[in-house]
Design a protein around this motif. Structure first.
Motif, PDB file in Angstrom:
ATOM      1  N   LYS A   1     -12.748  43.222  -6.276  1.00 52.57           N
ATOM      2  CA  LYS A   1     -12.458  43.081  -4.848  1.00 52.57           C
ATOM      3  C   LYS A   1     -13.736  43.061  -4.007  1.00 52.57           C
ATOM      4  N   ILE A   2     -14.506  44.127  -4.080  1.00 51.17           N
ATOM      5  CA  ILE A   2     -15.645  44.263  -3.167  1.00 51.17           C
ATOM      6  C   ILE A   2     -16.823  43.396  -3.604  1.00 51.17           C
ATOM      7  N   PHE A   3     -17.230  43.525  -4.870  1.00 51.24           N
ATOM      8  CA  PHE A   3     -18.353  42.715  -5.355  1.00 51.24           C
ATOM      9  C   PHE A   3     -18.031  41.231  -5.229  1.00 51.24           C
ATOM     10  N   TYR A   4     -16.820  40.845  -5.570  1.00 48.60           N
ATOM     11  CA  TYR A   4     -16.434  39.437  -5.498  1.00 48.60           C
ATOM     12  C   TYR A   4     -16.586  38.897  -4.080  1.00 48.60           C
ATOM     13  N   GLN A   5     -16.092  39.642  -3.099  1.00 52.11           N
ATOM     14  CA  GLN A   5     -16.180  39.188  -1.712  1.00 52.11           C
ATOM     15  C   GLN A   5     -17.607  39.265  -1.178  1.00 52.11           C
ATOM     16  N   ASP A   6     -18.301  40.334  -1.517  1.00 53.74           N
ATOM     17  CA  ASP A   6     -19.646  40.549  -0.979  1.00 53.74           C
ATOM     18  C   ASP A   6     -20.691  39.637  -1.609  1.00 53.74           C
ATOM     19  N   VAL A   7     -20.553  39.386  -2.916  1.00 50.32           N
ATOM     20  CA  VAL A   7     -21.629  38.726  -3.649  1.00 50.32           C
ATOM     21  C   VAL A   7     -21.226  37.359  -4.200  1.00 50.32           C
ATOM     22  N   PHE A   8     -20.196  37.315  -5.038  1.00 50.03           N
ATOM     23  CA  PHE A   8     -19.823  36.025  -5.636  1.00 50.03           C
ATOM     24  C   PHE A   8     -19.507  35.001  -4.556  1.00 50.03           C
ATOM     25  N   TRP A   9     -18.711  35.404  -3.590  1.00 49.07           N
ATOM     26  CA  TRP A   9     -18.284  34.467  -2.550  1.00 49.07           C
ATOM     27  C   TRP A   9     -19.452  34.033  -1.670  1.00 49.07           C
ATOM     28  N   LYS A  10     -20.389  34.936  -1.436  1.00 47.94           N
ATOM     29  CA  LYS A  10     -21.493  34.633  -0.526  1.00 47.94           C
ATOM     30  C   LYS A  10     -22.685  33.978  -1.218  1.00 47.94           C
ATOM     31  N   LEU A  11     -22.754  34.080  -2.535  1.00 54.42           N
ATOM     32  CA  LEU A  11     -23.875  33.472  -3.255  1.00 54.42           C
ATOM     33  C   LEU A  11     -23.414  32.331  -4.159  1.00 54.42           C
ATOM     34  N   PHE A  12     -22.598  32.637  -5.155  1.00 54.22           N
ATOM     35  CA  PHE A  12     -22.197  31.588  -6.100  1.00 54.22           C
ATOM     36  C   PHE A  12     -21.360  30.516  -5.408  1.00 54.22           C
ATOM     37  N   TYR A  13     -20.368  30.941  -4.641  1.00 51.63           N
ATOM     38  CA  TYR A  13     -19.555  29.943  -3.936  1.00 51.63           C
ATOM     39  C   TYR A  13     -20.403  29.168  -2.936  1.00 51.63           C
ATOM     40  N   GLU A  14     -21.184  29.889  -2.158  1.00 52.88           N
ATOM     41  CA  GLU A  14     -21.938  29.250  -1.080  1.00 52.88           C
ATOM     42  C   GLU A  14     -22.982  28.273  -1.634  1.00 52.88           C
TER      43      GLU A  14
END
Length: 221
Positions: free
Chosen positions: A99-112
């Motif tokens: 939940k938190i790591f996914y939103q904070d990191v994956f979504w903001k780095l890998f997705y972006e």
């Protein structure tokens, strides 16, 4: 017949594929493209979310249902640890990454940096990247604290916490955004995970058009 509908660089997909391999359960790969679900996937899960695990006539939609099912249906080896306190800690860490790591990191780095371009042909937003890098640092500091005192993330036993953490971190590591020299204990833990036979196949996966970090496939880096 056991089938996993998944995508190579979806951390939730990696989590379930890793768990299946740790439990030595054979399965057929049905590869999907993130954001472009197949008609077969939509027939199993109208939301098109990954992964979907099909075990005989049973359909497990999403990673949470799949991991809980695997632990109930195939209890050996135990991947939740022993005792209520340990299991609570495992679930806490799994929730943190999912939940938190996914939103904070994956979504903001890998997705972006990767998926936004591939799916929508848009450039990354530098403000979002800056926020993602700062949050990654905070999360890695927490991983470092855990691994300074624990053999594995939740304690002495390898568990779904390690499976989930490695699934998420490996995606970020692929694009070279983790400065492992700053986190020696976390690096030592990750090297142990990378050396597990069940995890090694992930190190050979390549994202089309994106070269991995030089150390990505190295077991000891």
């Amino acid at each position: 017949m056991r089938i996993l509908y998944h995508s190579a660089f979806c951390p939730f997909s990696r989590k379930i594929a890793f768990g299946l391999k740790e439990k030595k359960l054979d399965f057929e790969h049905q590869w999907e493209t993130v954001g472009k679900p197949s008609s077969r996937l939509l027939s199993l899960n109208p939301w098109g979310e990954l992964p979907v695990l099909v075990d005989q006539h049973l359909v497990c939609v999403n990673h949470y249902v799949s991991s809980e099912y695997l632990e109930d249906a195939y209890p050996n080896p135990v991947l939740m640890g022993e005792g209520n306190a340990y299991r609570i800690e495992v679930r806490r860490l799994v929730s943190w990454f999912d939940k938190i790591f996914y939103q904070d990191v994956f979504w903001k780095l890998f997705y972006e940096k990767i998926l936004k371009c591939q799916l929508h042909h848009k450039a990354p937003d530098t403000r979002i990247l800056k926020s993602g890098y700062a949050l990654l640092q905070e999360h890695m500091e927490q991983v470092e604290q855990l691994t300074e005192t624990h053999h594995f993330l939740a304690g002495k036993y390898f568990s779904w916490a390690d499976i989930t953490g490695a699934a998420h971190l490996s995606c970020i590591d692929y694009i070279g955004d983790i400065h492992w020299k700053l986190f020696p204990s976390a690096k030592e833990w990750y090297c142990k995970i990378k050396s597990r036979p069940a995890f090694r196949p992930f190190l050979n996966q390549i994202l089309s058009g994106v070269e991995p970090a030089l150390h990505y496939s190295q077991l000891d880096f």
